[in-house]
Design a protein around this motif. Sequence first.
Motif, PDB file in Angstrom:
ATOM      1  N   TYR A 191       0.808  -1.219   0.000  1.00 57.82           N
ATOM      2  CA  TYR A 191       0.000   0.000   0.000  1.00 57.82           C
ATOM      3  C   TYR A 191       0.843   1.272   0.000  1.00 57.82           C
ATOM      4  N   TYR A 192       2.101   1.165   0.460  1.00 57.49           N
ATOM      5  CA  TYR A 192       2.912   2.369   0.597  1.00 57.49           C
ATOM      6  C   TYR A 192       3.613   2.778  -0.699  1.00 57.49           C
ATOM      7  N   TYR A 193       3.275   2.104  -1.782  1.00 53.16           N
ATOM      8  CA  TYR A 193       3.782   2.533  -3.081  1.00 53.16           C
ATOM      9  C   TYR A 193       2.718   3.366  -3.785  1.00 53.16           C
ATOM     10  N   ALA A 194       3.101   4.527  -4.231  1.00 48.80           N
ATOM     11  CA  ALA A 194       2.276   5.246  -5.186  1.00 48.80           C
ATOM     12  C   ALA A 194       2.517   4.598  -6.547  1.00 48.80           C
ATOM     13  N   ILE A 195       1.465   4.418  -7.299  1.00 53.00           N
ATOM     14  CA  ILE A 195       1.576   3.767  -8.601  1.00 53.00           C
ATOM     15  C   ILE A 195       1.093   4.711  -9.682  1.00 53.00           C
ATOM     16  N   GLY A 196       1.894   4.810 -10.711  1.00 54.70           N
ATOM     17  CA  GLY A 196       1.516   5.656 -11.828  1.00 54.70           C
ATOM     18  C   GLY A 196       1.440   4.868 -13.122  1.00 54.70           C
ATOM     19  N   TRP A 197       0.580   5.331 -13.996  1.00 53.95           N
ATOM     20  CA  TRP A 197       0.516   4.803 -15.358  1.00 53.95           C
ATOM     21  C   TRP A 197       1.008   5.892 -16.309  1.00 53.95           C
ATOM     22  N   PHE A 198       1.877   5.497 -17.208  1.00 52.64           N
ATOM     23  CA  PHE A 198       2.442   6.393 -18.194  1.00 52.64           C
ATOM     24  C   PHE A 198       2.244   5.770 -19.572  1.00 52.64           C
ATOM     25  N   ARG A 199       2.386   6.572 -20.591  1.00 52.22           N
ATOM     26  CA  ARG A 199       2.280   6.012 -21.931  1.00 52.22           C
ATOM     27  C   ARG A 199       3.214   6.749 -22.882  1.00 52.22           C
ATOM     28  N   GLN A 200       3.602   6.044 -23.919  1.00 59.84           N
ATOM     29  CA  GLN A 200       4.453   6.640 -24.933  1.00 59.84           C
ATOM     30  C   GLN A 200       4.000   6.178 -26.301  1.00 59.84           C
ATOM     31  N   ALA A 201       3.595   7.134 -27.102  1.00 65.15           N
ATOM     32  CA  ALA A 201       3.181   6.845 -28.471  1.00 65.15           C
ATOM     33  C   ALA A 201       4.388   7.000 -29.391  1.00 65.15           C
ATOM     34  N   PRO A 202       4.358   6.371 -30.551  1.00 66.92           N
ATOM     35  CA  PRO A 202       5.485   6.475 -31.485  1.00 66.92           C
ATOM     36  C   PRO A 202       5.796   7.928 -31.829  1.00 66.92           C
ATOM     37  N   GLY A 203       7.055   8.297 -31.703  1.00 70.34           N
ATOM     38  CA  GLY A 203       7.478   9.638 -32.050  1.00 70.34           C
ATOM     39  C   GLY A 203       7.143  10.702 -31.034  1.00 70.34           C
ATOM     40  N   LYS A 204       6.593  10.276 -29.890  1.00 73.23           N
ATOM     41  CA  LYS A 204       6.213  11.239 -28.860  1.00 73.23           C
ATOM     42  C   LYS A 204       6.926  10.936 -27.551  1.00 73.23           C
ATOM     43  N   GLU A 205       6.983  11.945 -26.698  1.00 73.26           N
ATOM     44  CA  GLU A 205       7.578  11.745 -25.391  1.00 73.26           C
ATOM     45  C   GLU A 205       6.624  10.976 -24.474  1.00 73.26           C
ATOM     46  N   ARG A 206       7.205  10.324 -23.489  1.00 73.65           N
ATOM     47  CA  ARG A 206       6.377   9.637 -22.506  1.00 73.65           C
ATOM     48  C   ARG A 206       5.595  10.659 -21.698  1.00 73.65           C
ATOM     49  N   GLU A 207       4.342  10.339 -21.420  1.00 71.45           N
ATOM     50  CA  GLU A 207       3.497  11.253 -20.649  1.00 71.45           C
ATOM     51  C   GLU A 207       2.813  10.513 -19.510  1.00 71.45           C
ATOM     52  N   GLY A 208       2.566  11.240 -18.450  1.00 67.81           N
ATOM     53  CA  GLY A 208       1.844  10.672 -17.322  1.00 67.81           C
ATOM     54  C   GLY A 208       0.369  10.578 -17.630  1.00 67.81           C
ATOM     55  N   VAL A 209      -0.228   9.475 -17.292  1.00 70.31           N
ATOM     56  CA  VAL A 209      -1.651   9.246 -17.539  1.00 70.31           C
ATOM     57  C   VAL A 209      -2.447   9.341 -16.245  1.00 70.31           C
ATOM     58  N   SER A 210      -1.970   8.656 -15.220  1.00 73.68           N
ATOM     59  CA  SER A 210      -2.711   8.622 -13.966  1.00 73.68           C
ATOM     60  C   SER A 210      -1.774   8.212 -12.841  1.00 73.68           C
ATOM     61  N   CYS A 211      -2.170   8.563 -11.613  1.00 78.85           N
ATOM     62  CA  CYS A 211      -1.372   8.222 -10.441  1.00 78.85           C
ATOM     63  C   CYS A 211      -2.320   8.004  -9.270  1.00 78.85           C
ATOM     64  N   ILE A 212      -1.981   7.022  -8.433  1.00 79.24           N
ATOM     65  CA  ILE A 212      -2.730   6.827  -7.195  1.00 79.24           C
ATOM     66  C   ILE A 212      -1.740   6.931  -6.049  1.00 79.24           C
ATOM     67  N   SER A 213      -2.046   7.819  -5.122  1.00 79.39           N
ATOM     68  CA  SER A 213      -1.145   8.130  -4.023  1.00 79.39           C
ATOM     69  C   SER A 213      -1.081   6.994  -3.010  1.00 79.39           C
ATOM     70  N   SER A 214       0.093   6.839  -2.377  1.00 85.29           N
ATOM     71  CA  SER A 214       0.226   5.861  -1.304  1.00 85.29           C
ATOM     72  C   SER A 214      -0.273   6.428   0.025  1.00 85.29           C
ATOM     73  N   ILE A 215      -0.360   7.726   0.114  1.00 84.10           N
ATOM     74  CA  ILE A 215      -0.662   8.371   1.390  1.00 84.10           C
ATOM     75  C   ILE A 215      -2.146   8.299   1.725  1.00 84.10           C
ATOM     76  N   ASP A 216      -2.969   8.733   0.794  1.00 82.41           N
ATOM     77  CA  ASP A 216      -4.406   8.772   1.088  1.00 82.41           C
ATOM     78  C   ASP A 216      -5.255   8.211  -0.047  1.00 82.41           C
ATOM     79  N   GLY A 217      -4.581   7.599  -1.026  1.00 76.63           N
ATOM     80  CA  GLY A 217      -5.333   7.009  -2.126  1.00 76.63           C
ATOM     81  C   GLY A 217      -5.861   8.017  -3.123  1.00 76.63           C
ATOM     82  N   SER A 218      -5.399   9.255  -3.020  1.00 74.12           N
ATOM     83  CA  SER A 218      -5.839  10.261  -3.993  1.00 74.12           C
ATOM     84  C   SER A 218      -5.440   9.839  -5.392  1.00 74.12           C
ATOM     85  N   THR A 219      -6.265  10.212  -6.335  1.00 72.49           N
ATOM     86  CA  THR A 219      -5.987   9.848  -7.726  1.00 72.49           C
ATOM     87  C   THR A 219      -5.824  11.100  -8.584  1.00 72.49           C
ATOM     88  N   TYR A 220      -4.999  10.967  -9.595  1.00 79.21           N
ATOM     89  CA  TYR A 220      -4.718  12.071 -10.503  1.00 79.21           C
ATOM     90  C   TYR A 220      -4.804  11.552 -11.930  1.00 79.21           C
TER      91      TYR A 220
END
Length: 122
Positions: free
Chosen positions: A31-60
């Motif tokens: 539970y103490y890991y924040a987990i993020g999802w990222f993505r990278q399309a061809p020819g583009k930089e990697r971008e953040g998609v979503s994150c769930i906090s380890s502290i209070d479960g907040s999502t972004y």
Amino acid sequence: QVQLVESGGGLVQPGGSLRLSCAASGFTLDYYYAIGWFRQAPGKEREGVSCISSIDGSTYYADSVKGRFTISRDNAKKMVYLQMNSLKPEDTAVYYCAAEAYGSKCEELDYWGQGTQVTVSS
């Protein structure tokens, strides 16, 4: 070897859904890991998609996926998921999950997965 393992990618038609899963190999995705999802399309930089906090479960979410994607975690199963609905061709990318110990906004990631391909096409 310590790493994350993604699964659930594939080919889907526009408007369809997929659920990506993220599991740990060589350590436990507690539970103490924040987990993020990222993505990278061809020819583009990697971008953040979503994150769930380890502290209070907040999502972004990135503005491009708000209202369509949902991140969640099952602490009992040590799994994190990304439910993707109403998929668009522009969502096509390799999706990665990443973990940050005691993190909140997935900014200093400790572990990464190898990625899973998501292709949205008719």
